[in-house]
Design an enzyme around this catalytic site. Sequence first.
Site, mmCIF file in Angstrom:
data_model
loop_
_atom_site.group_PDB
_atom_site.id
_atom_site.type_symbol
_atom_site.label_atom_id
_atom_site.label_comp_id
_atom_site.label_asym_id
_atom_site.label_seq_id
_atom_site.Cartn_x
_atom_site.Cartn_y
_atom_site.Cartn_z
ATOM 1 C CD GLU A 14 -3.215 0.419 0.286
ATOM 2 O OE1 GLU A 14 -2.717 1.444 -0.220
ATOM 3 O OE2 GLU A 14 -4.418 0.136 0.191
ATOM 4 N NE ARG A 58 -5.209 -1.928 9.002
ATOM 5 C CZ ARG A 58 -5.259 -1.498 7.744
ATOM 6 N NH1 ARG A 58 -4.906 -0.258 7.457
ATOM 7 N NH2 ARG A 58 -5.678 -2.293 6.766
ATOM 8 C CG ASN A 90 -6.851 1.894 4.765
ATOM 9 O OD1 ASN A 90 -5.979 1.033 4.812
ATOM 10 N ND2 ASN A 90 -7.794 1.882 3.834
ATOM 11 C CD GLU A 138 -11.334 -5.362 5.589
ATOM 12 O OE1 GLU A 138 -12.192 -5.694 4.747
ATOM 13 O OE2 GLU A 138 -10.115 -5.453 5.395
ATOM 14 C CG ASN A 149 -8.931 2.430 0.571
ATOM 15 O OD1 ASN A 149 -7.734 2.578 0.801
ATOM 16 N ND2 ASN A 149 -9.573 1.294 0.818
ATOM 17 C CG ASP A 191 -7.527 -0.407 -1.896
ATOM 18 O OD1 ASP A 191 -7.008 0.511 -1.235
ATOM 19 O OD2 ASP A 191 -7.508 -1.590 -1.534
#
Length: 293
Positions: free
Chosen positions: A17, A99, A101, A120, A148, A198
């Site tokens: 990521e 957390r 992202n 999730e 995202n 995403d």
Amino acid sequence: MIVTPECVAPTGCALGEGPVWSPTEGFLWWVDIKRAKLHRYNPKTGNTRRYDLPIRASALALHDGCLLMAGDQEIGLYDPATEAYERWCTLSDEPETNRTNDGGIAPDGSFWFGTMDDREKDAQGGYFRLGPDRKLTQLRLPSVMVTNTMQFSPDGRTFYTCDSAEQEILAFDHDLETGTLTGRRLFASTYEFGGYPDGSAMDSEGCLWTCLWDASRVVRYRPDGSVDQVITLAAPRPTSCTFGGADLKTLFITTARVGMSFPALDSRPLSGSLFAIHVDVPGLPARGFGVGG
């Protein structure tokens, strides 16, 4: 138009990521969230390097030769030269299972990022802004399952983000003077591709390139939300992308292998790798933290 990227770094990330291109170094940086690793790729040599991190970093930004990073429930600065990490601030009121992202730099040089429920399960992800003065504030946006995409149009007047679980890319009007967001609207639905939006990257023509998790695709959306171009990958879970290279015409794409079955991994062995493809329209230069304009 369908084109195929090539694997340039078979790193086998669990959850690759946060790619960011450093023009001064000529390096592509990205993270493996689940394994708390930082990766570096040098296109000139094809070499990669991996660093151990003290946090599960999820998003990166350039700052004074170092990397600003969001991870777990904090923001800090990492110096790859010394491998030293300095915590800047923590998220004090987030749910225990949340957390950080995705993240990105706004036109005024502030760092915008989101949080998500790491399980999730619950729609408890929020949006935050870290100002150049290091003041942390929460943005007044509806909570979502998985935050995202933190991208701005070339003129800075439109902000794009994703409600991944709902298969929606959202757009907001962004006030350049106050940073206020208004006019929430659906920019594009990814339902037709069977994937979940995403991370994204913005090109110089104002088109948004968005990775579609579980669809093996990266889609270029025009400013009106229509589909312009589709890239297919040899990995089903692309996670994020960014532009790099001297001319900013190389689109780098990170991918994941987390949650895939052994048969799926056998059939898609390059899952978790870094991919790259040459495109016709250059991207926008990466903004540095604290650098407005």
